[in-house]
Scaffold this active site. Structure first.
Site, PDB file in Angstrom:
ATOM      1  N   ARG A   1       0.425  -1.170  -0.132  1.00 56.08           N
ATOM      2  CA  ARG A   1      -0.261   0.018  -0.072  1.00 56.08           C
ATOM      3  C   ARG A   1       0.939   1.053  -0.105  1.00 56.08           C
ATOM      4  O   ARG A   1       0.563   2.288  -0.102  1.00 56.08           O
ATOM      5  CB  ARG A   1      -0.602   0.233   0.631  1.00 56.08           C
ATOM      6  CG  ARG A   1      -2.528   0.963   1.115  1.00 56.08           C
ATOM      7  CD  ARG A   1      -3.310   1.488   2.625  1.00 56.08           C
ATOM      8  NE  ARG A   1      -2.310   1.962   3.535  1.00 56.08           N
ATOM      9  CZ  ARG A   1      -2.388   1.266   4.381  1.00 56.08           C
ATOM     10  NH1 ARG A   1      -2.066  -0.188   4.796  1.00 56.08           N
ATOM     11  NH2 ARG A   1      -0.503   1.538   5.892  1.00 56.08           N
TER      12      ARG A   1
ATOM     13  N   TYR B   1     -16.957  14.907 -16.039  1.00 54.84           N
ATOM     14  CA  TYR B   1     -16.844  14.097 -15.701  1.00 54.84           C
ATOM     15  C   TYR B   1     -18.200  14.671 -14.602  1.00 54.84           C
ATOM     16  O   TYR B   1     -18.020  14.945 -13.627  1.00 54.84           O
ATOM     17  CB  TYR B   1     -15.813  13.271 -15.303  1.00 54.84           C
ATOM     18  CG  TYR B   1     -15.865  11.653 -15.180  1.00 54.84           C
ATOM     19  CD1 TYR B   1     -16.467  11.047 -16.465  1.00 54.84           C
ATOM     20  CD2 TYR B   1     -16.078  10.866 -13.788  1.00 54.84           C
ATOM     21  CE1 TYR B   1     -16.455   9.120 -15.810  1.00 54.84           C
ATOM     22  CE2 TYR B   1     -16.060   9.781 -13.518  1.00 54.84           C
ATOM     23  CZ  TYR B   1     -16.155   8.776 -14.610  1.00 54.84           C
ATOM     24  OH  TYR B   1     -15.998   6.856 -14.852  1.00 54.84           O
TER      25      TYR B   1
ATOM     26  N   ASP C   1      -8.013  17.871 -14.834  1.00 57.73           N
ATOM     27  CA  ASP C   1      -7.856  16.374 -15.500  1.00 57.73           C
ATOM     28  C   ASP C   1      -7.636  16.481 -17.220  1.00 57.73           C
ATOM     29  O   ASP C   1      -8.953  16.875 -17.354  1.00 57.73           O
ATOM     30  CB  ASP C   1      -9.460  16.342 -15.058  1.00 57.73           C
ATOM     31  CG  ASP C   1     -10.242  14.671 -15.349  1.00 57.73           C
ATOM     32  OD1 ASP C   1      -9.258  14.442 -15.919  1.00 57.73           O
ATOM     33  OD2 ASP C   1     -10.742  14.134 -14.709  1.00 57.73           O
TER      34      ASP C   1
ATOM     35  N   LYS D   1      -9.270   5.425 -19.407  1.00 57.73           N
ATOM     36  CA  LYS D   1      -9.508   5.682 -20.449  1.00 57.73           C
ATOM     37  C   LYS D   1      -8.291   5.394 -21.792  1.00 57.73           C
ATOM     38  O   LYS D   1      -7.720   4.283 -21.391  1.00 57.73           O
ATOM     39  CB  LYS D   1     -10.098   6.920 -20.544  1.00 57.73           C
ATOM     40  CG  LYS D   1     -10.462   7.458 -18.859  1.00 57.73           C
ATOM     41  CD  LYS D   1     -11.714   6.432 -19.294  1.00 57.73           C
ATOM     42  CE  LYS D   1     -13.018   5.923 -18.263  1.00 57.73           C
ATOM     43  NZ  LYS D   1     -13.271   8.022 -18.006  1.00 57.73           N
TER      44      LYS D   1
HETATM   45  C1  LIG Z   1     -13.234   8.259 -16.541  1.00 55.77           C
HETATM   46  C2  LIG Z   1     -13.257   9.493 -15.708  1.00 55.77           C
HETATM   47  C3  LIG Z   1     -12.580  10.126 -14.722  1.00 55.77           C
HETATM   48  C4  LIG Z   1     -12.977   9.045 -13.574  1.00 55.77           C
HETATM   49  O1  LIG Z   1     -12.712   7.518 -13.356  1.00 55.77           O
HETATM   50  P1  LIG Z   1     -12.388   6.134 -12.936  1.00 55.77           P
HETATM   51  O2  LIG Z   1     -10.716   5.689 -13.118  1.00 55.77           O
HETATM   52  O3  LIG Z   1     -13.557   5.747 -13.719  1.00 55.77           O
HETATM   53  O4  LIG Z   1     -12.817   6.299 -11.443  1.00 55.77           O
HETATM   54  C5  LIG Z   1     -12.668  10.826 -14.047  1.00 55.77           C
HETATM   55  N1  LIG Z   1     -12.164  12.068 -15.446  1.00 55.77           N
HETATM   56  C6  LIG Z   1     -12.889  12.072 -16.458  1.00 55.77           C
HETATM   57  C7  LIG Z   1     -12.288  12.929 -17.739  1.00 55.77           C
HETATM   58  C8  LIG Z   1     -12.871  10.339 -16.894  1.00 55.77           C
HETATM   59  O5  LIG Z   1     -12.929  10.502 -18.215  1.00 55.77           O
END
Ligand SMILES: *Cc1c(COP(=O)(O)O)cnc(C)c1O
Length: 429
Positions: free
Chosen positions: A59, A112, A184, A209
Protein backbone atom coordinates in the site's frame (compact mmCIF):
# COMPACT_ATOMS: atom_id res chain seq x y z
CA UNK A 1 15.59 10.19 -15.76
CA UNK A 2 18.07 12.77 -17.09
CA UNK A 3 18.46 11.17 -20.53
CA UNK A 4 14.71 11.59 -20.92
CA UNK A 5 15.00 15.36 -21.09
CA UNK A 6 15.78 15.31 -24.80
CA UNK A 7 13.55 12.43 -25.84
CA UNK A 8 10.23 12.79 -27.61
CA UNK A 9 6.90 11.59 -26.13
CA UNK A 10 6.76 8.63 -28.57
CA UNK A 11 10.10 7.37 -27.24
CA UNK A 12 9.26 8.15 -23.61
CA UNK A 13 5.98 6.24 -23.80
CA UNK A 14 8.00 3.11 -24.65
CA UNK A 15 10.99 3.54 -22.35
CA UNK A 16 10.12 5.75 -19.37
CA UNK A 17 9.85 4.02 -16.01
CA UNK A 18 11.78 0.95 -17.14
CA UNK A 19 15.13 0.60 -15.39
CA UNK A 20 17.11 -2.08 -17.24
CA UNK A 21 19.84 -2.16 -14.60
CA UNK A 22 17.56 -2.75 -11.68
CA UNK A 23 15.36 -5.23 -13.54
CA UNK A 24 17.11 -7.59 -15.91
CA UNK A 25 13.77 -8.46 -17.59
CA UNK A 26 12.99 -6.12 -20.49
CA UNK A 27 9.80 -4.94 -18.73
CA UNK A 28 9.23 -4.68 -14.97
CA UNK A 29 7.65 -7.94 -13.79
CA UNK A 30 4.47 -8.09 -11.73
CA UNK A 31 5.47 -7.98 -8.07
CA UNK A 32 2.25 -9.65 -6.94
CA UNK A 33 3.08 -9.33 -3.25
CA UNK A 34 1.57 -7.47 -0.34
CA UNK A 35 4.72 -7.22 1.79
CA UNK A 36 8.54 -7.36 1.55
CA UNK A 37 11.08 -9.10 3.81
CA UNK A 38 13.68 -7.21 5.83
CA UNK A 39 17.25 -8.60 5.92
CA UNK A 40 17.31 -8.05 9.68
CA UNK A 41 15.90 -5.78 12.40
CA UNK A 42 18.20 -2.89 11.53
CA UNK A 43 17.20 -3.05 7.86
CA UNK A 44 13.51 -2.88 8.80
CA UNK A 45 14.18 0.05 11.12
CA UNK A 46 16.18 1.89 8.43
CA UNK A 47 13.40 1.44 5.86
CA UNK A 48 10.79 2.82 8.25
CA UNK A 49 13.07 5.69 9.23
CA UNK A 50 13.61 6.46 5.55
CA UNK A 51 17.40 6.36 5.88
CA UNK A 52 17.51 3.47 3.41
CA UNK A 53 15.44 3.08 0.26
CA UNK A 54 13.40 -0.05 -0.27
CA UNK A 55 10.00 -1.61 -0.17
CA UNK A 56 8.01 -2.33 2.99
CA UNK A 57 4.35 -2.94 2.17
CA UNK A 58 2.49 -2.63 -1.15
CA UNK A 59 0.00 0.00 0.00
CA UNK A 60 3.03 2.22 0.58
CA UNK A 61 5.15 1.38 -2.49
CA UNK A 62 5.47 -1.54 -4.89
CA UNK A 63 8.11 -1.88 -7.66
CA UNK A 64 5.63 -2.63 -10.47
CA UNK A 65 3.43 0.29 -9.44
CA UNK A 66 6.43 2.57 -9.07
CA UNK A 67 7.67 1.76 -12.58
CA UNK A 68 4.31 2.95 -13.95
CA UNK A 69 4.43 6.03 -11.72
CA UNK A 70 7.89 6.98 -13.01
CA UNK A 71 6.66 6.53 -16.57
CA UNK A 72 3.61 8.75 -16.02
CA UNK A 73 5.61 11.48 -14.25
CA UNK A 74 8.10 11.57 -17.14
CA UNK A 75 5.41 11.62 -19.85
CA UNK A 76 3.56 14.53 -18.20
CA UNK A 77 6.78 16.47 -17.67
CA UNK A 78 6.20 16.32 -13.91
CA UNK A 79 8.45 15.21 -11.09
CA UNK A 80 6.57 12.39 -9.39
CA UNK A 81 3.34 10.45 -9.80
CA UNK A 82 0.97 8.41 -7.64
CA UNK A 83 -1.01 5.56 -9.17
CA UNK A 84 -4.49 5.34 -7.66
CA UNK A 85 -7.23 2.71 -7.67
CA UNK A 86 -9.40 4.78 -10.03
CA UNK A 87 -9.62 8.24 -11.57
CA UNK A 88 -12.09 9.15 -8.82
CA UNK A 89 -9.62 7.99 -6.13
CA UNK A 90 -7.00 10.25 -7.73
CA UNK A 91 -9.39 13.24 -7.82
CA UNK A 92 -10.60 12.66 -4.24
CA UNK A 93 -7.06 12.24 -2.91
CA UNK A 94 -5.84 15.34 -4.75
CA UNK A 95 -8.76 17.58 -3.71
CA UNK A 96 -8.86 16.52 -0.06
CA UNK A 97 -5.06 16.69 0.03
CA UNK A 98 -5.10 20.42 -0.65
CA UNK A 99 -8.50 21.48 0.76
CA UNK A 100 -9.71 21.58 4.36
CA UNK A 101 -12.93 22.70 6.09
CA UNK A 102 -13.59 26.36 5.32
CA UNK A 103 -11.69 26.29 2.01
CA UNK A 104 -13.30 27.02 -1.32
CA UNK A 105 -12.98 25.33 -4.71
CA UNK A 106 -13.79 26.60 -8.21
CA UNK A 107 -14.62 23.73 -10.59
CA UNK A 108 -15.43 23.48 -14.31
CA UNK A 109 -19.12 22.86 -14.98
CA UNK A 110 -18.47 20.45 -17.86
CA UNK A 111 -16.68 17.66 -15.99
CA UNK A 112 -16.92 13.92 -15.59
CA UNK A 113 -20.33 13.33 -13.94
CA UNK A 114 -19.10 11.78 -10.64
CA UNK A 115 -16.54 14.61 -10.27
CA UNK A 116 -19.43 17.05 -10.25
CA UNK A 117 -21.32 14.91 -7.72
CA UNK A 118 -18.21 14.67 -5.53
CA UNK A 119 -17.75 18.44 -5.55
CA UNK A 120 -21.42 19.29 -5.00
CA UNK A 121 -22.47 16.51 -2.61
CA UNK A 122 -19.45 14.97 -0.84
CA UNK A 123 -17.04 17.87 -0.32
CA UNK A 124 -19.66 20.03 1.47
CA UNK A 125 -19.88 17.25 4.11
CA UNK A 126 -16.20 18.00 4.83
CA UNK A 127 -16.91 21.74 5.02
CA UNK A 128 -15.42 22.46 1.58
CA UNK A 129 -17.54 24.83 -0.47
CA UNK A 130 -17.39 25.21 -4.22
CA UNK A 131 -18.57 27.17 -7.19
CA UNK A 132 -19.13 25.24 -10.39
CA UNK A 133 -18.62 27.58 -13.35
CA UNK A 134 -17.85 27.63 -17.06
CA UNK A 135 -14.05 27.80 -16.77
CA UNK A 136 -13.76 28.64 -20.49
CA UNK A 137 -15.19 32.02 -19.44
CA UNK A 138 -12.34 33.78 -17.58
CA UNK A 139 -14.70 36.40 -16.15
CA UNK A 140 -16.88 33.68 -14.63
CA UNK A 141 -13.79 32.17 -12.97
CA UNK A 142 -12.72 35.63 -11.76
CA UNK A 143 -16.15 36.29 -10.25
CA UNK A 144 -16.13 32.92 -8.46
CA UNK A 145 -12.76 33.44 -6.74
CA UNK A 146 -12.97 34.09 -2.97
CA UNK A 147 -10.30 34.79 -0.35
CA UNK A 148 -10.51 31.14 0.74
CA UNK A 149 -10.30 29.71 -2.80
CA UNK A 150 -7.42 27.24 -2.65
CA UNK A 151 -7.96 25.17 -5.79
CA UNK A 152 -9.25 25.73 -9.32
CA UNK A 153 -10.15 22.36 -10.88
CA UNK A 154 -10.41 22.25 -14.66
CA UNK A 155 -11.25 19.53 -17.15
CA UNK A 156 -10.36 20.47 -20.73
CA UNK A 157 -11.75 19.64 -23.20
CA UNK A 158 -14.77 19.32 -20.93
CA UNK A 159 -16.92 16.23 -20.66
CA UNK A 160 -19.07 15.83 -22.69
CA UNK A 161 -19.39 19.27 -24.29
CA UNK A 162 -15.72 19.50 -25.39
CA UNK A 163 -15.56 23.13 -24.27
CA UNK A 164 -11.91 24.17 -24.04
CA UNK A 165 -10.49 26.12 -21.09
CA UNK A 166 -7.44 28.33 -21.69
CA UNK A 167 -4.98 26.68 -19.30
CA UNK A 168 -2.38 29.45 -19.40
CA UNK A 169 -4.92 32.16 -18.54
CA UNK A 170 -6.75 30.20 -15.88
CA UNK A 171 -3.40 29.19 -14.29
CA UNK A 172 -2.37 32.85 -14.11
CA UNK A 173 -5.71 33.76 -12.57
CA UNK A 174 -5.50 30.96 -9.98
CA UNK A 175 -1.94 31.98 -9.06
CA UNK A 176 -2.94 35.64 -8.65
CA UNK A 177 -5.26 34.37 -5.91
CA UNK A 178 -2.68 31.99 -4.40
CA UNK A 179 -4.77 29.03 -5.54
CA UNK A 180 -3.52 25.85 -7.23
CA UNK A 181 -4.64 24.80 -10.69
CA UNK A 182 -5.48 21.08 -10.92
CA UNK A 183 -6.19 19.75 -14.43
CA UNK A 184 -7.98 16.53 -15.33
CA UNK A 185 -6.04 15.58 -18.48
CA UNK A 186 -7.91 12.32 -19.16
CA UNK A 187 -9.46 13.34 -22.50
CA UNK A 188 -6.12 14.35 -24.03
CA UNK A 189 -3.46 12.13 -22.40
CA UNK A 190 0.05 13.55 -22.03
CA UNK A 191 0.65 12.92 -25.73
CA UNK A 192 -1.84 15.62 -26.79
CA UNK A 193 -1.73 18.08 -23.90
CA UNK A 194 0.77 18.88 -21.16
CA UNK A 195 -0.93 21.09 -18.57
CA UNK A 196 2.35 21.73 -16.70
CA UNK A 197 3.67 23.57 -19.76
CA UNK A 198 0.80 26.07 -19.33
CA UNK A 199 1.28 26.58 -15.60
CA UNK A 200 -0.86 23.87 -13.98
CA UNK A 201 0.26 22.73 -10.52
CA UNK A 202 -1.14 19.20 -10.52
CA UNK A 203 -2.46 16.81 -13.17
CA UNK A 204 -4.94 14.00 -12.56
CA UNK A 205 -5.89 11.17 -14.89
CA UNK A 206 -8.28 8.33 -15.20
CA UNK A 207 -5.88 5.62 -16.38
CA UNK A 208 -9.00 3.64 -17.29
CA UNK A 209 -9.32 5.63 -20.51
CA UNK A 210 -6.68 6.48 -23.15
CA UNK A 211 -3.60 5.75 -21.01
CA UNK A 212 -4.49 2.09 -20.56
CA UNK A 213 -6.54 2.08 -23.73
CA UNK A 214 -7.82 -1.49 -23.66
CA UNK A 215 -10.96 -1.34 -21.51
CA UNK A 216 -9.63 -3.90 -19.05
CA UNK A 217 -8.41 -1.82 -16.08
CA UNK A 218 -9.88 0.80 -13.75
CA UNK A 219 -7.15 3.11 -12.47
CA UNK A 220 -6.12 6.69 -11.86
CA UNK A 221 -3.07 8.86 -11.29
CA UNK A 222 -1.93 12.14 -9.79
CA UNK A 223 1.18 13.80 -11.23
CA UNK A 224 2.99 16.48 -9.24
CA UNK A 225 5.63 18.96 -10.27
CA UNK A 226 7.04 19.36 -6.76
CA UNK A 227 8.66 16.80 -4.50
CA UNK A 228 6.98 18.29 -1.38
CA UNK A 229 3.49 17.96 -2.85
CA UNK A 230 4.28 14.37 -3.78
CA UNK A 231 5.36 13.58 -0.21
CA UNK A 232 2.20 15.08 1.25
CA UNK A 233 -0.04 13.23 -1.23
CA UNK A 234 1.84 9.95 -0.78
CA UNK A 235 1.12 9.98 2.96
CA UNK A 236 -2.53 10.85 2.29
CA UNK A 237 -2.88 8.06 -0.28
CA UNK A 238 -1.29 5.64 2.15
CA UNK A 239 -3.91 6.59 4.74
CA UNK A 240 -6.92 6.80 2.41
CA UNK A 241 -5.81 3.53 0.83
CA UNK A 242 -6.94 4.01 -2.77
CA UNK A 243 -3.84 2.55 -4.41
CA UNK A 244 -3.50 0.76 -7.76
CA UNK A 245 -2.60 -2.95 -7.48
CA UNK A 246 0.48 -4.42 -9.22
CA UNK A 247 -1.35 -6.36 -11.95
CA UNK A 248 -3.34 -3.29 -12.98
CA UNK A 249 -0.16 -1.19 -12.95
CA UNK A 250 1.56 -3.71 -15.22
CA UNK A 251 -1.35 -3.65 -17.67
CA UNK A 252 -1.52 0.16 -17.77
CA UNK A 253 2.26 0.38 -18.24
CA UNK A 254 1.95 -2.00 -21.19
CA UNK A 255 -0.91 0.06 -22.61
CA UNK A 256 1.14 3.26 -22.38
CA UNK A 257 3.77 1.82 -24.73
CA UNK A 258 1.36 2.20 -27.66
CA UNK A 259 -0.20 5.45 -26.41
CA UNK A 260 1.41 7.69 -29.03
CA UNK A 261 0.40 5.40 -31.89
CA UNK A 262 -3.13 5.05 -30.56
CA UNK A 263 -3.61 8.79 -29.97
CA UNK A 264 -2.51 9.54 -33.55
CA UNK A 265 -5.09 7.05 -34.87
CA UNK A 266 -7.84 8.28 -32.48
CA UNK A 267 -7.30 11.84 -33.76
CA UNK A 268 -7.23 10.83 -37.42
CA UNK A 269 -10.37 8.67 -37.15
CA UNK A 270 -12.28 11.20 -35.04
CA UNK A 271 -11.52 13.95 -37.57
CA UNK A 272 -12.98 11.80 -40.39
CA UNK A 273 -16.04 10.84 -38.35
CA UNK A 274 -16.63 14.46 -37.24
CA UNK A 275 -16.38 15.69 -40.86
CA UNK A 276 -18.92 13.03 -41.86
CA UNK A 277 -21.31 13.90 -39.03
CA UNK A 278 -21.09 17.63 -39.71
CA UNK A 279 -22.19 17.10 -43.30
CA UNK A 280 -25.05 14.74 -42.38
CA UNK A 281 -28.61 16.07 -42.69
CA UNK A 282 -29.75 14.17 -39.59
CA UNK A 283 -27.10 15.80 -37.40
CA UNK A 284 -27.93 19.17 -35.92
CA UNK A 285 -24.56 20.14 -34.50
CA UNK A 286 -21.16 18.55 -33.88
CA UNK A 287 -18.72 19.48 -31.13
CA UNK A 288 -15.16 18.40 -31.92
CA UNK A 289 -12.01 20.47 -31.34
CA UNK A 290 -10.74 19.56 -34.83
CA UNK A 291 -13.67 21.22 -36.63
CA UNK A 292 -13.32 24.87 -37.69
CA UNK A 293 -16.86 25.35 -36.39
CA UNK A 294 -15.69 24.65 -32.82
CA UNK A 295 -15.93 28.03 -31.05
CA UNK A 296 -12.43 27.58 -29.63
CA UNK A 297 -10.78 25.97 -32.64
CA UNK A 298 -7.78 28.33 -32.50
CA UNK A 299 -7.27 27.94 -28.75
CA UNK A 300 -7.43 24.15 -29.17
CA UNK A 301 -4.78 24.25 -31.89
CA UNK A 302 -2.50 26.30 -29.64
CA UNK A 303 -2.98 24.32 -26.46
CA UNK A 304 -3.42 20.77 -27.76
CA UNK A 305 -1.25 18.71 -30.12
CA UNK A 306 -4.32 17.07 -31.65
CA UNK A 307 -8.11 17.18 -31.40
CA UNK A 308 -8.42 13.87 -29.49
CA UNK A 309 -10.88 11.03 -30.04
CA UNK A 310 -14.02 12.40 -28.38
CA UNK A 311 -16.99 13.79 -30.34
CA UNK A 312 -20.36 15.03 -29.12
CA UNK A 313 -23.25 15.62 -31.48
CA UNK A 314 -26.95 16.32 -31.51
CA UNK A 315 -29.21 14.14 -33.58
CA UNK A 316 -32.17 15.82 -35.26
CA UNK A 317 -35.25 14.58 -33.42
CA UNK A 318 -33.83 14.98 -29.91
CA UNK A 319 -34.06 12.32 -27.24
CA UNK A 320 -36.02 9.75 -29.24
CA UNK A 321 -33.73 10.03 -32.25
CA UNK A 322 -30.63 9.87 -30.05
CA UNK A 323 -31.89 6.70 -28.42
CA UNK A 324 -32.75 5.25 -31.83
CA UNK A 325 -29.16 5.83 -33.00
CA UNK A 326 -27.85 3.96 -29.99
CA UNK A 327 -30.16 1.05 -30.56
CA UNK A 328 -29.23 0.90 -34.25
CA UNK A 329 -25.42 0.95 -34.13
CA UNK A 330 -23.80 -2.40 -34.86
CA UNK A 331 -20.04 -1.71 -34.73
CA UNK A 332 -19.98 1.07 -32.13
CA UNK A 333 -20.42 -0.42 -28.67
CA UNK A 334 -23.21 0.96 -26.49
CA UNK A 335 -21.28 1.53 -23.27
CA UNK A 336 -19.99 4.25 -20.99
CA UNK A 337 -16.24 4.87 -20.57
CA UNK A 338 -13.98 6.03 -23.35
CA UNK A 339 -10.46 6.05 -24.71
CA UNK A 340 -10.26 2.36 -25.63
CA UNK A 341 -9.28 0.87 -28.96
CA UNK A 342 -12.96 0.11 -29.62
CA UNK A 343 -15.46 2.86 -30.52
CA UNK A 344 -18.09 3.44 -27.85
CA UNK A 345 -21.27 5.48 -28.00
CA UNK A 346 -23.44 6.70 -25.13
CA UNK A 347 -26.12 9.16 -24.05
CA UNK A 348 -24.92 11.41 -21.16
CA UNK A 349 -28.34 12.74 -20.06
CA UNK A 350 -29.55 9.23 -19.22
CA UNK A 351 -26.20 7.60 -18.43
CA UNK A 352 -22.90 9.23 -17.34
CA UNK A 353 -24.36 12.58 -16.32
CA UNK A 354 -27.70 11.37 -14.95
CA UNK A 355 -26.51 11.80 -11.34
CA UNK A 356 -25.76 15.49 -11.98
CA UNK A 357 -29.47 16.28 -12.05
CA UNK A 358 -31.36 18.20 -14.72
CA UNK A 359 -30.43 21.67 -13.38
CA UNK A 360 -26.67 21.01 -13.32
CA UNK A 361 -26.87 19.40 -16.76
CA UNK A 362 -28.63 22.43 -18.16
CA UNK A 363 -26.00 24.71 -16.64
CA UNK A 364 -23.27 22.54 -18.17
CA UNK A 365 -25.08 22.65 -21.55
CA UNK A 366 -25.60 18.88 -21.66
CA UNK A 367 -28.78 18.67 -23.70
CA UNK A 368 -31.15 15.67 -23.77
CA UNK A 369 -30.25 14.87 -27.37
CA UNK A 370 -26.48 14.98 -26.91
CA UNK A 371 -24.74 11.78 -28.01
CA UNK A 372 -21.12 11.16 -27.02
CA UNK A 373 -18.80 9.14 -29.19
CA UNK A 374 -15.38 7.80 -28.18
CA UNK A 375 -13.79 7.07 -31.54
CA UNK A 376 -11.56 3.98 -31.51
CA UNK A 377 -8.73 2.84 -33.75
CA UNK A 378 -10.82 0.78 -36.20
CA UNK A 379 -10.99 1.60 -39.91
CA UNK A 380 -12.68 5.01 -40.17
CA UNK A 381 -14.78 4.02 -43.20
CA UNK A 382 -16.28 1.11 -41.27
CA UNK A 383 -17.21 3.47 -38.42
CA UNK A 384 -18.76 5.97 -40.81
CA UNK A 385 -20.80 3.24 -42.52
CA UNK A 386 -22.13 2.10 -39.13
CA UNK A 387 -23.07 5.63 -38.06
CA UNK A 388 -24.64 6.29 -41.46
CA UNK A 389 -26.99 3.30 -41.19
CA UNK A 390 -27.75 4.16 -37.53
CA UNK A 391 -28.65 7.75 -38.43
CA UNK A 392 -30.94 6.46 -41.18
CA UNK A 393 -32.61 4.21 -38.61
CA UNK A 394 -32.95 7.15 -36.20
CA UNK A 395 -34.97 9.03 -38.76
CA UNK A 396 -37.65 6.36 -38.85
CA UNK A 397 -37.17 5.64 -35.14
CA UNK A 398 -37.86 9.25 -34.18
CA UNK A 399 -40.93 9.40 -36.39
CA UNK A 400 -42.23 6.15 -34.93
CA UNK A 401 -41.64 7.33 -31.37
CA UNK A 402 -43.57 10.55 -31.80
CA UNK A 403 -46.33 8.98 -33.86
CA UNK A 404 -45.82 10.99 -37.00
CA UNK A 405 -47.47 9.85 -40.15
CA UNK A 406 -44.28 9.32 -42.11
CA UNK A 407 -44.95 11.96 -44.77
CA UNK A 408 -41.22 11.96 -45.27
CA UNK A 409 -39.80 15.26 -46.39
CA UNK A 410 -40.45 17.32 -43.30
CA UNK A 411 -37.52 17.64 -40.86
CA UNK A 412 -38.01 16.12 -37.44
CA UNK A 413 -38.58 18.79 -34.81
CA UNK A 414 -35.87 19.18 -32.20
CA UNK A 415 -36.56 19.01 -28.51
CA UNK A 416 -33.64 21.24 -27.67
CA UNK A 417 -31.54 23.82 -29.46
CA UNK A 418 -27.82 23.22 -29.77
CA UNK A 419 -26.12 24.20 -26.51
CA UNK A 420 -25.10 27.85 -26.41
CA UNK A 421 -21.76 29.17 -25.20
CA UNK A 422 -22.55 32.81 -25.77
CA UNK A 423 -20.05 32.85 -28.64
CA UNK A 424 -22.77 32.41 -31.18
CA UNK A 425 -21.26 29.57 -33.14
CA UNK A 426 -23.18 26.90 -34.93
CA UNK A 427 -21.28 24.12 -33.16
CA UNK A 428 -22.49 25.60 -29.95
CA UNK A 429 -20.33 23.74 -27.47
C1 LIG B 1 -13.52 8.32 -16.35
C2 LIG B 1 -13.10 9.65 -15.96
C3 LIG B 1 -12.82 9.96 -14.62
C4 LIG B 1 -12.98 8.94 -13.50
O1 LIG B 1 -12.12 7.88 -13.68
P1 LIG B 1 -12.43 6.38 -13.11
O2 LIG B 1 -11.18 5.66 -13.47
O3 LIG B 1 -13.65 5.88 -13.79
O4 LIG B 1 -12.63 6.54 -11.65
C5 LIG B 1 -12.42 11.23 -14.32
N1 LIG B 1 -12.30 12.18 -15.27
C6 LIG B 1 -12.56 11.92 -16.56
C7 LIG B 1 -12.41 13.02 -17.56
C8 LIG B 1 -12.99 10.66 -16.95
O5 LIG B 1 -13.27 10.43 -18.24
Amino acid sequence: MSTHDTQSPETLAVHAGVDRYEFSPVVPPIYQVSTFSFRDADHGAALFAGTERGYIYSRMLNPTVQALENCLATLEGGVRALACGSGMAAIYTALTGFLRAGDHLVCSDAVYGPTCTLVEQELPRLGIESDVVDTSDLDAVKRAMRPRTKVVFVETPGNPTLVITDLEKVAALAHEHDALLIVDNTFMSPILQQPFAWGADLVVHSLTKFLNGHADVVGGAIITREEAQYGMLRSKLNLLGGVLPPLESFLVHRGVKTLALRMARHCENAQKVADFLESHAQVEWVAFPGLKSHPQYELGKRQMKGPGGMISFGVRGGLAAGKAVMNAVKLCGLAVSLGGVETLIQHPASMTHATMGAEARKRARITDGLVRLSVGIENADDLIADLDQALAASWSGARGASGWDGQGERAAPTDVPPPATGRGSRAGV
